[in-house]
Design a protein around this motif. Structure first.
Motif, short mmCIF file in Angstrom:
data_model
loop_
_atom_site.label_atom_id
_atom_site.label_comp_id
_atom_site.label_asym_id
_atom_site.label_seq_id
_atom_site.Cartn_x
_atom_site.Cartn_y
_atom_site.Cartn_z
N GLY A 1 45.59 15.97 40.43
CA GLY A 1 46.50 15.85 39.30
C GLY A 1 45.96 16.52 38.06
N HIS A 2 44.65 16.60 37.96
CA HIS A 2 44.03 17.25 36.82
C HIS A 2 43.75 18.72 37.13
N ASP A 3 43.73 19.52 36.07
CA ASP A 3 43.41 20.93 36.23
C ASP A 3 41.99 21.25 35.78
N ASP A 4 41.19 20.23 35.52
CA ASP A 4 39.80 20.41 35.14
C ASP A 4 39.03 19.20 35.64
N LEU A 5 37.72 19.21 35.49
CA LEU A 5 36.94 18.09 35.98
C LEU A 5 37.29 16.82 35.22
N VAL A 6 37.24 15.72 35.92
CA VAL A 6 37.59 14.42 35.35
C VAL A 6 36.36 13.90 34.63
N GLN A 7 36.32 14.13 33.31
CA GLN A 7 35.13 13.75 32.56
C GLN A 7 35.12 12.29 32.15
N LEU A 8 36.22 11.57 32.41
CA LEU A 8 36.29 10.18 31.97
C LEU A 8 37.24 9.44 32.88
N CYS A 9 36.87 8.24 33.30
CA CYS A 9 37.76 7.35 34.03
C CYS A 9 37.42 5.91 33.63
N ARG A 10 38.45 5.11 33.44
CA ARG A 10 38.26 3.73 32.99
C ARG A 10 39.32 2.83 33.63
N PHE A 11 38.85 1.73 34.26
CA PHE A 11 39.76 0.71 34.73
C PHE A 11 40.20 -0.17 33.56
N ALA A 12 41.48 -0.57 33.56
CA ALA A 12 41.96 -1.52 32.57
C ALA A 12 41.44 -2.91 32.91
N PRO A 13 41.37 -3.82 31.95
CA PRO A 13 40.87 -5.18 32.24
C PRO A 13 41.65 -5.89 33.32
N SER A 14 42.94 -5.57 33.47
CA SER A 14 43.73 -6.22 34.51
C SER A 14 43.44 -5.69 35.89
N ALA A 15 42.71 -4.58 35.98
CA ALA A 15 42.37 -3.91 37.23
C ALA A 15 43.58 -3.31 37.92
N ARG A 16 44.74 -3.34 37.30
CA ARG A 16 45.93 -2.77 37.90
C ARG A 16 46.18 -1.33 37.46
N LEU A 17 45.49 -0.91 36.42
CA LEU A 17 45.66 0.45 35.91
C LEU A 17 44.31 1.13 35.85
N LEU A 18 44.32 2.43 36.11
CA LEU A 18 43.13 3.26 36.01
C LEU A 18 43.47 4.48 35.15
N PHE A 19 42.67 4.74 34.15
CA PHE A 19 42.88 5.86 33.25
C PHE A 19 41.84 6.94 33.56
N SER A 20 42.30 8.17 33.67
CA SER A 20 41.39 9.29 33.89
C SER A 20 41.74 10.39 32.89
#
Length: 1858
Positions: free
Chosen positions: A1811-1830
Motif C-alpha cells: 500500500g505504501h510507495d516507500d519504506l514504512v518508517q513508522l507503525c503504531r498500534f492504537a490502544p484498542s488494538a483494533r487499528l494499526l497506523f503505518s
C-alpha cells in the motif's frame, strides 16, 4: 448602539482636548501647524517610527475612550518618503482588547488572537512592479474609514464593543479623528446627494475637505475604506482610492494581440499599470492592444472631460462594483451594461435578493430582451388597509394600492398601469388636483415616501419621513404642499408638511414644518380653497391647522356634548355662505363645522331604515346601536356620500333630508370618494372589494375583488383560460385570466383549503382541505360532485394527470391517494401509507406528473428523498437522495419543490433547501445539470415553460426568470413587487404570460417571443455553445493581412533528420487477481520488445517544417505537408516476431516549471524478487488513507452529477464519499501515481504511475468505476506520464510522457490498443481534447501550441505547431483548456493567459493573470479558473472573449476581469470544478484538498495531511484522539472516530521529530497535554483543551529525537541526537537531571511505564528505557519525585565491524512487551535482521523471529500477540532463506522493503501488506488494538485489525496469522 451624546459623530480630538494635553499625551516632535490646502490647524508628528514621536488618546493605558461608533474616520496626510503607524486598541463584547496597527512600514498581513497588522499602502498607483514605495512623491490628504465592527468579526470572530485608545506615530499630519455609527461619504456634498437621489450620508461640514470650484474631489484627496463593502475582508494590503469609482480598474492588464501587419508594429499602450491589488477586490481588467493592419487604425480611448458631480455620484453608486479602492485616473472605457453589478447604496438596506446579487454580481448574467417581463395586472386591493382609492381629475381612472404596488385602473377598459418601487405595503396615497404628482407612503421601513410623475409613472423623489409610520397623506389642490400624519417611535402623533413645488422641475421636496400633537388624528385634509389651511379629526377632537412662518399651528373646535364621539372622516364641502367642514363618526352623527368661526353649525344623526313588521334590522350585524356607524364620507357640489359599517353606500343631499341612492355591499364599507364631476361614487369594503356607483344609470360596477389573506396555491386551466387560487381567508376563487375578473367564490368557514387543481378536460375543480378531505366541484353547476376522506392530516399535494384519467393527493401524515377521475364521480383506486414526506407544508409543487402522464414524482418518504413512481400502478421506479447531491452545504439538503420538464428528454427539476435547482434524469436519477444559488433561500415553487425556454423560480419576495437552455451560467432576470413571500408561480396556458401569487395575484407578460428550435437543431440542445462568427469579408481581410494562420513568417526553416520511432507497448487484460499478472524486467534499451498485435513501426520521427510563403490555408498533416506534424496509424494486424529499436533521443533537462511532474525521491528500492509469506486470510484491512499526494499533477477527479470523487496518495487511488467520508482503495500501482483522468460518463478512470525497477515502462491502469476493479493495464511511456485525457465521446485516451519520455500516445478505449504514437521534439506539459470536436486535441510546451487532428478511420495524428507571438516573449506554456468553440486558453510560466482561435490558428488575446507560473486552467461557459505556484486561485469572467476574436467586433477587452481570488496553502497542482464553476475541489503541493465555493468566496479543507515526513504517531489515553508530528514543524491532533483533523500546532522553520501524549494519571482528562521535541533542541508542551502552547523548554543543544512522559505524567524524559537524556518537570519548566550514558549516539527510543511485573533487582516504581543508534539499550528504575534513578539492565550488540550486514546498521528499536511486562522486544540488536524477546528476569534472549531486512519501525499490539514491522530494505537479507513459517510455495513479486509485515508471535506466521510507495518508517498500534497506523514519508495508512484476536488477551487466543 452608541450613547446619545455620541450621535451623529464624535470629534475625538475635541473630546480629548488635544492641545491642552490633559486627557491625551504626546512625545517627540509634535506641533500644531497650519495646512495651506485645508486652511486650518493640523498636528504634525515628525519622528522615525522607532523613535518616541506620537500622540496618544487618552493619555494613559489605564483610561479608555469608550467610543462606541462603528466607523472610525482618520483625516491625515503621510509625509513624503516617511513611514507612519496608526495603532488602535479596540475592546470586544467579551472584554478582550485587540490591537490593530495600520502602517506603510508593514509588508504583509499578520495576526494573532489579540493583534492585527495591516499594510496600508499609500501611493500604490505609482508603485513599480516588484517593489512598493514608502510613500508617494506628493502625498495627499486621506480620509481613512475603518469599519471596526466588521474588522473584528472577520479577522478574530469577535463582537465589537468600543474604541479604547488611539496612538498616532510619526510621520504624518493629522487633522482629527471621528467616530460615528453612520457611513459618511466624504466625496459628496448634501446638494450632490440630493440631486442624485442617493440614500447616502454626506460628510459633515467639519469633516469635509475643501474642493476648488469645478474640480473633482479625487484630484486632491484620497478615500480609503476598509473593509470594502463589495467584498469580504481578506488579509492583504489596504489601498487607496484616488479616482472616481466608475474607473475602478486595477490589476495587471491583459492585451489584445495585434493582427500582424505589412509594415507597422503594435502601438504602445498608453494606459499606466496599476499598483498592487487589494485581496478583497477582483477587478483585474484587460485592455486591448491596438490592432495594426492595412485597414485598421490603432484604437484609442478618448479621455473626455471630467464628469459632473451628479454624474459622478450616480456612477459611483449605480455602475461600480461597490469597491472603494480604486486605481488612478482611467484610460479605458467602463464595462458594458451587462457587466454592471447590482450595488447597495451607502446608508441603505437591501433585500435578501439584492444582497445575493450584490455578493456575486457576475455569477448570473441577464439575457435579451431585458427586461423580458412586464407586469400586466394585479388582482388585489389594499394590503395595509382597505382605504386610499382615488379618482383621477377626469374621472376615467381609479388609483389604489395593492400591497406594495400602486395600480392605475381605467374604469372603461379595465386596463391597468402598475407603479413599482415600494418594498413594503403602501399605507397612504394622495393625488394633486391636476393629476401631476402622486404621493405614496409605505408602512416600513420608517415611512419611505415616493413622489411620482403621474403621467409617466416615473419616480421623481424618494425620501424618508420624520414620522416612523404614516397613515394619511393630503395634497393641496395645486400640488405645491403635501401634508402627512403619522406616529413617531414613541407613539406620538406627528404632522408633517413638505413643499413639493420644485419636484417636477428637478428639485427635491423641502420639509416646511413638523409638529407633535397629543390628540388622536384619524383623518387629515388640506382645504381645496386655501393650501395654508387644514383640518383633522379623531377621537373626540376636530382641529383646524394653519401653516405660517414655517410652523404648523392648530386650534381645537369646541364640540360641546359631542367631544366624546369617535370621529372617523372629514371633508370640505360647499355652503351657501362659503365652505363647510363635514365630519362623520361611528355613532352615525355628521357634524357641520364653520371653519371660519370654529363652531359646530349643525349636527345630524343617520339612522337605519327599519322594515315594517321586522323587529330587528337585517343589517344590524355590521354595527351596534341605533345609529349607522359611518366609516367614511365624501362631498361634491350637491351631494354627500357616506359609507357605513352596515355594508351600505348612501348618497345624500347636503341637507341630508332623504337618501338619494344606496348600494349594498357584502361587507363593511371602509372608504368612499365622489368623482370630480359628481357622477360616480367610489367605494371600498373591508373584504377587499372596490367598485363604483354610477349615479345617472343607478348601476353599481365592481372593479376589483381580492383575497383578504395570503394566497397559498394556484392552478391554471387550458381550455377556458381560467385561474384558481386558494387563500388563508378560507376561500377558493376562480378567475378569468383575460379580464382578471372573479368567476367563482367558494367559501369554507370550518376548514381551510390548502391545494387546488383543475381537471384537464372537464369543467371541474379539485380542492384539498386542512381536514384531510378532497372535494370535486363542478364549475358549471357550482355544486360538490364528490368528497373523499382518505387522509388523516392536511392535504399537502394535489395533482391531476394531463390526460385527465387520474388524480393524486398527499397529506402531512405521509399518505398518498390515487383516484380515477375520468368520470364525473371520481373514485379512490389506491391509498399508500408512509410514502410521502410527513409534516410537509402544502405546496403546489409537492406532487407533479410528467407530461405523458406516466410518471409521478413527490418528496418522500423523508424530506431528503425524491421518489418517482409509475403513475398508473404506483410502482416505485426511482429514489434519489437529494442530501448527497449538495456536498458544499454544512447541513443536509432537503427537497422543497418538484417540476417535470417537457419530454423527451424526461427531466425532473428539484429545488433543494440549499438554494439549488438540480435537474435529474427521471429514468436513471443521474444529475443532468445543477443551478446553484438560485435564490438566497430555498425555492418553494418553480415552473418550466412548455418548450423549456424559460425556468421560473420564486423565493422570498422575488421571482426569477432563467434562460434555461444555457448550460453554463444561465442568465436570469429578477423581478420584485410582492410585499410578502411568493408562494407559487406558473406559466399561463398560452405560455405568453406567467403568474405569481403571494400577497396578491400578479400577471406578467413575456415580452420576448418564446424561441422554439426544431428538434435536433443546434438551438434545441441546451448545451449548444455560443459562437461568434466573423463576416465573410472580415475572414477574407484577415487571411490577406495575416496569412492563413494569423502569424507572420520569419524565415524558411530547414528540415532536420529524424530518428526512428520508439515503439514499445505492453497491454493486457487483468483479472480480478492482480497477482496473476506479471511483466518483464527491462534494463536499458532492448533490441526486441513485445509489441501488441496490429502495431507497426513508423518510418521516421515527425519533422517540424515551416511554410516558406503563401497565404493558403494548407492541409493539416497531409503527407509531405511541410507545416504539419504527422503520425501514421498502426494497422490492426501485428506481425509475429515484430521488433523495434528504440529511438536515439537525447534526454531533455527538466523544464523550469513546476507543472511538470517529478516523482519524489525514494529511499527504498524494489528488489528483483522477494518471497514473503502469504496467509490464508487477510488480517489487516485498509480502512483509511490520511493525506493527499501534493506531488502529483491533475490527480483529483470529481463528478458532481454522480458524486464520484477520487484522488491519489502515493501509489493508491482513494475513492471517497464526500458525504459520509467512507473510502475505497484501489491498489496495483508499484510506484507513485502521477496523474488521473475520468471519462465524461464517469464510468472509467485512468491512472498512471512511473516506471520501477521491476518494469521499464510506466503503468497505466484502466479502472471500472462502478465495480472498482482494474480491467486493463497498458504501458508505453518509459519514465513518467505527465497527463491523461479522454476524448469527448470517451472512445479515445491520449497519454503524454514527461520531459524524459517526450512521446504522445493515442489509445482505443474499446480494445485498449495503441492506435497512434509520436515522439515530440521538446517536452510538453499538458494535453487536452477539444470538447466540441473529438477529432482535435492540443498540446502546450516551449513557446508554442501544437494542434493535432485525428485523420482517417485509423485516427492518425497529424499536427501543426503554432509559436507564441513575439509580443508575449519567450517562455513555457504550462497549462491549457478549451473554452467556447473555437477558443483555447493557455497559461504560461510567466503568469500570462493567452487565448487562441483554433479555427484560424492564431493567438488574439493575452493578459497577465498572475505573478507566477499558471499550472491549472479550467473553463466552463463564461468563467475561467486559474491556479498558480503563487498559491493563488482566481476566477475570471471571460464572457466577452468569443466576441473579441471577431475582427469587426466592437466589444472591449475590458469586459474580461477577475471576479474572485483565493489564497491557498501551496502551489495549485490539481483542480476540478462543477460545470457552473461555482464550486470545485483544488489540490495543492501542501498535500491539501480544498473545497472552493466561489458563491461564498470560501475555501474549506477536505483532505489534509503532512507535506513532509511523518515522525511519530501517538494516542490519547482514552483512545479518542491521535496526534502526529512531522518535519514540516506541525503537530496535528485528529479524531480517532471520524479521522478528521481537529487541531494543528505549527512551529515555523523547525522540524518536529518526536511526540508524546500525557498519561491519564497526570491530570484530569480535560487537561490533556502533548509534548513535542524539535530540531532546535526545544521541547514544547501543548494543551489540547485550551488549544495553546503551555510551556517551552530548551533542555538540549542538539535536536530532540525521542520523548516520553513518566508513568505519573509529572516528568518528561527526552533524548537528543548527541545521546543525552534529559529529565524535566513540565510544571516548573526545569531540567533537573541529564544522563550521558549513551553519549555519542542518537537516542532512538525512550519509553516509560510503571513497574508492575517484579522488581528486576530495583526498588523504585517507575521503569523506563532508552535505546541509541549504536545498538545499545539501557533499562532504568526511577523515583522522580525524590530524584532517584538506578540502572536495571544494559544491552548491547557485537561490534559493528564483526557484522555481516551493511556497514551502517539501523538504530535499535525496543519496547516493553504489552502482554508480558518482564519482556523487552528488540529489533536491530543483533548481527542479523530479527526480532528478539529479552527477559529482564532471566537476563537473556528467550525468543527470536527472523526478518528478511532490518526493521526501521516496530509496534506491538496491546491486545493479541501481534508485532508490526516496517523494513529498511537494501541488500541485507535479500539472499536469506525464507522463514520456516512461510506456507506459500510460489514466490510473490512484491516490493518487500515497502510492505508492512504483521507477525503472529504465538504461531510464528507472518503476512505482508502492500500500500505504501516507500519504506514504512513508522507503525503504531492504537490502544484498542483494533487499528494499526503505518507511515511512509508523509503518507499515513490506517489499517483495521480483523478478527476477534484484534483485542485479544495475552494468551493470543484466536486463529493464527498463517
Amino acid at each position: 448602539m452608541a450613547k446619545a451624546w455620541q450621535r451623529p459623530f464624535v470629534n475625538v480630538f475635541r473630546h480629548c482636548r488635544v492641545g491642552e494635553w490633559r486627557r491625551c499625551s504626546r512625545e517627540g516632535d509634535v506641533a500644531a501647524v497650519t495646512d495651506k490646502s485645508l486652511r486650518c490647524a493640523v498636528y504634525r508628528i515628525r519622528d522615525a517610527p522607532s523613535a518616541d514621536g506620537y500622540i496618544q488618546l487618552p493619555g494613559t493605558s489605564m483610561q479608555s475612550l469608550g467610543l462606541t461608533g462603528r466607523y472610525l474616520y482618520v483625516l491625515f496626510r503621510p509625509l513624503p518618503g516617511k513611514h507612519f503607524i496608526i495603532q488602535l486598541d479596540v475592546a470586544t463584547k467579551d472584554g478582550q482588547v485587540v490591537r490593530m496597527s495600520f502602517s506603510n512600514l508593514f509588508k504583509e498581513f499578520k495576526s494573532t488572537a489579540t493583534w492585527l497588522q495591516f499594510p496600508l499602502i499609500c501611493g500604490a498607483g505609482a508603485a513599480t512592479k516588484g517593489r512598493t514605495r514608502v510613500g508617494a512623491s506628493v502625498a495627499r490628504w486621506t480620509c481613512l474609514q475603518l469599519d471596526l465592527r466588521n474588522i473584528l468579526l472577520v479577522y478574530v470572530n469577535r463582537r465589537y464593543s468600543h474604541l479604547k485608545s488611539v496612538k498616532l506615530c510619526a510621520s504624518l499630519l493629522v487633522k482629527s479623528l471621528y467616530t460615528s455609527d453612520l457611513c459618511f461619504d466624504p466625496t459628496l456634498t448634501v446638494a450632490e446627494a440630493q440631486r442624485a437621489r442617493l440614500r447616502v450620508t454626506p460628510v459633515p461640514r467639519e469633516m469635509a475637505f475643501p474642493v476648488p470650484k469645478d474640480e473633482s474631489w479625487y484630484d486632491h484627496y484620497v478615500h480609503i475604506r476598509f473593509p470594502s463593502d463589495s467584498s469580504e475582508a481578506s488579509p492583504g494590503p489596504v489601498q487607496e482610492s484616488r479616482s472616481p469609482p466608475e474607473a475602478d480598474f486595477l490589476g495587471r492588464v491583459p492585451r489584445l494581440l495585434p493582427h500582424p501587419g505589412a509594415s507597422s508594429s503594435a502601438a504602445q499602450d498608453g494606459a499606466p499599470s496599476a499598483g498592487p491589488i487589494a485581496p478583497c477586490q477582483a477587478p483585474s481588467v484587460p485592455r486591448p492592444l491596438p490592432e495594426v493592419s492595412l485597414f485598421c487604425e490603432p484604437s484609442e480611448v478618448p479621455t473626455g472631460s471630467e464628469p459632473s458631480a451628479l454624474a459622478h455620484a450616480r456612477h459611483k453608486h449605480a455602475a461600480g462594483n461597490g469597491d472603494d479602492v480604486s486605481a488612478p485616473k482611467p484610460t479605458v472605457e467602463p464595462a458594458v451594461r451587462g457587466d454592471v453589478a447590482v450595488h447597495k447604496p451607502f446608508g441603505g438596506k437591501q433585500s435578501k435578493q439584492e444582497v445575493a446579487l450584490a455578493k456575486h454580481p457576475f455569477q448570473k448574467r441577464s439575457f435579451l430582451p431585458d427586461p423580458i417581463l412586464r407586469l400586466k395586472g394585479v388582482v388585489g386591493f389594499g394590503g395595509h388597509s382597505t382605504k386610499w382609492a382615488l379618482w383621477t381629475k377626469d374621472g376615467s381612472a381609479v388609483v389604489y394600492p395593492c400591497h406594495a404596488v400602486i395600480v392605475v385602473l381605467r374604469t372603461d377598459t379595465r386596463e391597468q398601469r402598475c407603479l413599482l418601487g415600494h418594498t413594503d405595503k403602501v399605507s397612504a396615497l394622495a393625488l394633486d388636483g391636476d393629476d401631476v404628482l402622486l404621493a405614496s407612503a409605505q408602512a416600513r421601513p420608517s415611512s419611505m415616501l415616493r413622489l411620482w410623475d403621474f403621467g409617466t409613472g416615473a419616480c421623481l423623489s424618494l425620501f424618508r419621513s420624520p414620522a416612523h409610520t404614516l397613515c394619511s397623506l393630503s395634497f393641496s389642490r395645486g400640488g405645491a404642499l403635501l401634508c402627512g400624519v403619522g406616529k413617531d417611535r414613541q407613539g406620538r402623533t406627528v404632522v408633517v408638511a413638505w413643499g413639493t413645488a420644485q419636484v417636477g422641475r428637478g428639485g427635491e421636496p423641502v420639509l416646511l414644518a413638523k409638529t407633535h400633537t397629543g390628540v388622536d388624528i384619524q383623518a387629515f385634509e388640506v382645504a381645496f380653497f386655501d393650501e395654508t389651511r387644514m383640518a383633522s379629526c379623531g377621537q373626540g377632537s376636530v382641529r383646524l391647522w394653519r401653516l405660517r412662518g414655517g410652523q404648523l399651528r392648530s386650534c381645537p373646535v369646541d364640540l360641546g356634548e359631542h367631544r366624546v364621539l369617535e370621529l372617523t372622516d372629514l371633508a370640505f364641502g360647499p355652503a351657501h355662505d362659503g365652505h363647510m367642514l363635514y365630519v362623520c363618526c361611528r355613532s352615525g352623527h355628521i357634524l357641520e363645522i364653520d371653519h371660519q368661526h370654529m363652531a359646530v353649525r349643525h349636527t345630524r344623526r343617520l339612522l337605519p331604515v327599519w322594515t315594517p313588521g321586522s323587529p330587528v334590522s337585517q343589517k344590524q350585524t355590521f354595527g351596534s346601536g341605533p345609529g349607522i356607524s359611518i366609516s367614511s364620507l365624501s362631498t361634491s357640489q350637491a351631494t354627500c356620500a357616506v359609507g357605513s359599517k352596515d355594508g351600505y353606500l348612501r348618497l345624500w343631499p347636503l341637507d341630508f333630508s332623504s337618501v338619494l341612492l344606496e348600494a349594498e355591499h357584502e361587507g363593511p364599507v371602509t372608504w368612499v370618494r365622489i368623482s370630480p364631476d359628481g357622477l360616480r361614487v367610489l367605494s371600498a369594503t373591508s373584504l377587499g372589494h372596490l367598485g363604483f356607483l354610477d349615479v345617472p344609470s343607478r348601476e353599481y360596477r365592481v372593479l376589483v375583488r381580492s383575497h383578504t389573506a395570503p394566497v397559498l396555491a394556484l392552478a391554471t386551466e387550458c381550455s377556458h383560460g381560467q385561474l384558481a387560487t386558494v387563500s388563508q381567508d378560507h376561500t377558493v376563487r376562480v378567475w378569468d385570466l383575460a379580464t382578471l375578473q372573479q368567476l367563482h367564490d367558494l367559501r369554507s368557514p370550518e376548514e381551510a383549503p390548502c391545494t387546488v387543481a383543475f381537471h384537464p378536460t372537464r369543467p371541474a375543480l379539485f380542492c384539498g382541505f386542512s381536514s384531510g378531505a378532497v372535494r370535486s366541484f363542478s364549475l358549471e353547476s357550482a355544486e360538490v360532485l364528490a368528497a373523499h376522506r382518505c387522509h388523516q392530516g392536511p392535504v399537502t399535494g394535489l395533482a391531476a394527470s394531463p390526460d385527465g384519467s387520474l388524480l393524486f393527493s398527499s397529506c402531512s401524515s405521509g399518505t398518498l391517494a390515487q383516484y380515477h377521475c375520468a368520470a364525473t364521480q371520481c373514485r379512490v383506486l389506491r391509498v399508500a401509507a408512509n410514502v410521502v414526506c410527513r409534516d410537509a407544508h402544502p405546496t403546489p409543487n409537492a406532487l407533479v406528473l410528467s407530461g405523458d402522464s406516466h410518471l409521478l414524482a413527490f418528496v418522500g418518504p423523508s424530506k431528503y428523498v425524491v421518489t418517482v413512481m409509475n403513475a398508473a400502478s404506483l410502482e416505485e421506479l426511482l429514489r434519489v437522495d437529494v442530501s448527497a447531491l449538495d456536498l458544499a452545504s454544512a447541513r443536509l439538503a432537503s427537497a422543497v419543490a418538484l417540476c417535470f420538464g417537457p419530454g423527451p428528454p424526461g427531466h425532473l427539476l428539484v429545488s433543494t433547501s440549499s438554494s439549488t435547482v438540480v435537474v435529474l434524469d427521471s429514468t436513471s436519477g443521474r444529475v443532468v445539470r445543477e443551478l446553484p444559488a438560485v435564490h438566497s433561500g430555498a425555492c418553494p415553487s418553480l415552473a418550466l415553460s412548455r418548450d423549456a425556454r424559460f425556468l421560473l423560480t420564486a423565493a422570498d419576495r422575488a421571482i426569477k426568470l432563467w434562460d434555461y437552455p444555457t448550460q453554463a451560467c444561465p442568465g436570469c432576470q429578477v423581478y420584485i413587487g410582492h410585499s410578502e413571500p411568493v408562494r407559487a408561480v406558473a406559466f399561463a396556458p398560452d405560455q405568453q404570460r406567467l403568474l405569481s401569487v403571494g400577497d396578491a395575484i400578479f400577471l406578467w407578460d413575456i415580452l420576448g417571443p418564446l424561441e422554439r428550435s426544431p428538434p435536433g437543431s443546434a438551438g434545441d440542445s441546451p448545451g449548444a455553445p455560443p459562437t461568434c462568427e466573423a463576416s465573410p469579408d472580415a475572414r477574407q481581410l484577415e487571411d490577406v493581412v495575416s496569412g492563413a494562420h494569423g502569424l507572420p513568417r520569419q524565415q524558411v526553416p530547414k528540415p532536420s533528420q529524424a530518428s526512428p520511432l520508439q515503439l514499445g507497448v505492453c497491454a493486457g487484460l487483468l483479472r480480478d487477481d492482480d497477482a496473476a499478472f506479471s511483466w518483464s524486467d527491462e534494463e536499458g534499451p532492448s533490441e526486441e520488445s513485445h509489441i501488441p498485435k496490429g502495431l507497426r513501426q513508423g518510418s521516421s520521427l515527425p519533422v517540424l517544417v515551416k511554410e516558406a510563403s503563401g497565404a493558403g490555408d494548407g492541409v493539416w498533416g497531409s503527407p509531405g505537408d511541410p507545416r504539419g506534424l504527422s503520425m501514421h496509424p498502426h494497422p490492426h494486424g501485428w506481425p509475429s516476431a515484430q521488433g523495434t529499436r528504440k529511438a536515439q533521443v537525447c534526454p531533455s533537462a527538466r523544464p523550469d516549471c513546476y507543472k511538470h511532474f517529478v516523482a519524489r525521491y525514494k529511499t527504498s528500492s524494489l528488489p528483483k524478487s522477494a518471497s514473503v509469506s502469504r496467509g490464508s486470510a487477510e488480517r489487516l484491512l485498509l480502512k483509511a488513507v490520511m493525506g493527499y499526494n501534493g506531488n502529483g499533477r491533475a490527480n483529483v477527479v470529481w463528478k458532481p452529477d454522480t458524486g464520484f470523487f477520487a484522488y491519489t496518495s502515493g501509489c493508491l487511488v482513494v475513492v471517497e464519499d464526500l458525504h459520509s467520508g467512507a473510502q475505497q482503495h484501489w491498489l496495483g500501482h508499484p510506484e507513485e501515481i502521477s496523474t488521473l483522468a475520468l471519462s465524461h460518463d464517469a464510468q472509467v478512470l485512468a491512472s498512471a504511475s512511473g516506471c520501477s525497477s521491476t518494469a521499464s515502462r510506466c503503468q497505466i491502469r484502466i479502472w471500472n468505476v462502478p465495480g472498482g476493479s482494474c480491467r486493463q493495464l497498458i504501458s508505453y511511456h518509459s519514465t513518467a506520464v505527465q497527463a491523461l485525457a479522454f476524448s469527448p465521446d470517451d472512445e479515445l485516451l491520449v497519454t503524454l510522457g514527461d520531459y524524459g519520455d517526450r512521446t504522445l500516445a493515442l489509445w482505443s478505449m474499446a480494445t485498449c490498443e495503441l492506435l497512434s504514437a509520436t515522439c515530440l521534439p521538446e517536452p510538453v506539459h499538458g494535453v487536452a481534447f477539444n470538447p466540441w470536436d473529438a477529432g482535435e486535441l492540443a498540446c502546450v510546451g516551449q513557446c508554442a501550441v501544437t494542434l493535432w487532428l485525428l485523420c482517417g478511420p485509423n485516427a492518425s495524428l497529424q499536427g501543426r505547431r503554432e509559436p507564441l507571438p513575439e509580443e508575449l516573449g519567450a517562455g513555457e506554456l504550462t497549462s491549457l483548456c478549451y473554452g467556447a468553440a473555437p477558443l483555447l486558453y493557455c497559461g504560461s510560466n510567466a503568469g500570462q493567459v493567452c487565448v487562441w482561435d483554433t479555427s484560424a490558428s492564431r493567438c488574439f488575446l493575452a493578459w497577465e493573470a498572475d505573478d507566477g507560473e499558471i499550472g491549472v486552467l479550467l473553463c466552463s461557459g463564461t468563467r475561467l479558473v486559474s491556479g498558480s505556484n503563487t498559491r493563488r486561485l482566481r476566477l475570471w469572467a471571460v464572457g466577452a472573449v468569443p466576441e473579441l476574436r471577431c475582427k469587426d467586433s466592437r466589444a472591449r477587452s475590458s469586459s474580461v476581469f477577475m471576479e474572485r481570488e483565493l489564497t491557498l496553502d501551496g502551489a495549485v497542482v490539481s483542480a476540478v470544478f462543477h460545470d457552473t464553476m461555482d464550486m470545485g475541489v483544488v489540490g495543492t503541493t501542501a498535500g491539501t484538498l480544498w473545497y472552493v465555493s466561489w458563491v461564498e468566496g470560501s475555501s474549506t479543507r477536505l483532505i489534509s495531511g503532512h507535506r513532509s515526513k511523518v515522525n511519530e504517531v501517538v494516542f490519547s489515553p482514552s483512545a479518542s484522539h491521535w496526534a502526529t508530528c512531522s518535519d514540516d514543524g506541525s503537530v496535528r491532533v485528529w479524531s480517532l472516530d471520524s479521522m478528521e483533523l481537529l487541531i494543528q500546532f505549527q512551529v515555523l522553520n523547525q522540524s518536529c521529530l518526536c511526540l508524546a501524549w500525557s498519561p491519564a494519571s497526570c491530570a484530569r482528562p480535560e487537561q490533556q497535554q502533548v509534548a513535542a521535541g524539535y530540531s532546535d533542541g526545544t521541547l514544547r508542551v501543548f494543551s489540547i483543551s485550551r488549544i495553546a502552547m503551555e510551556l517551552k523548554m530548551h533542555p538540549h543543544r542538539a535536536a530532540l529525537t525521542a520523548i516520553a512522559y513518566s508513568a505519573d505524567g509529572q516528568t518528561i524524559l527526552s533524548g537528543d541526537k548527541d545521546g543525552l537524556v534529559a529529565v524535566s518537570r513540565p510544571r516548573t519548566g526545569m531540567t533537573f537531571r541529564v544522563l550521558s550514558d549513551h553519549r555519542g549516539a542518537l537516542i532512538s527510543t525512550v519509553q516509560s511505564r510503571s513497574k508492575e511485573h517484579g522488581d528486576f533487582g530495583a526498588q523504585w516504581a517507575d521503569l523506563w528505557l532508552a535505546a541509541s543508534s549504536d545498538q545499545r539499550i539501557s533499562v532504568w528504575a526511577a523515583n522522580w519525585p525524590q530524584g532517584h534513578c538506578e540502572l536495571v539492565d544494559w544491552l548491547s550488540s557485537p561490534s559493528p565491524t564483526l557484522m555481516e550486514g551493511p556497514s551502517q546498521p539501523p538504530s535499535s528499536l525496543v519496547a516493553f512487551c504489552p502482554w508480558d511486562g518482564a519482556l523487552l522486544v528488540c529489533a536491530g540488536l543483533g548481527v542479523r535482521p530479527e526480532v528478539v524477546f529479552y527477559s529482564l528476569h532471566q537476563k537473556q534472549v528467550v525468543e527470536r523471529i527472523p526478518l528478511p531486512f532490518f526493521a526501521v519501525s516496530l509496534s506491538l499490539s496491546p491486545g493479541a500477540r501481534l508485532v508490526a514491522v516496517g523494513f529498511a530494505g537494501g541488500g541485507a537479507g535479500v539472499g536469506d532463506p525464507r522463514p520456516s513459517a512461510c506456507l506459500d510455495a510460489a514466490p510473490c513479486h512484491l516490493p518487500t522493503e515497502r510492505v508492512l509485515r504483521l507477525v503472529d508471535c504465538e504461531s510464528g506466521t507472518m503476512q505482508d501488506f502492500a500500500g505504501h510507495d516507500d519504506l514504512v518508517q513508522l507503525c503504531r498500534f492504537a490502544p484498542s488494538a483494533r487499528l494499526l497506523f503505518s507511515a511512509a514519508h508523509s503518507e499515513i495508512l490506517v489499517w483495521e485489525v480483523a478478527g476477534p484476536w484484534a483485542a485479544g488477551g495475552a494468551s493470543g487466543s484466536g486463529p493464527p496469522l498463517g
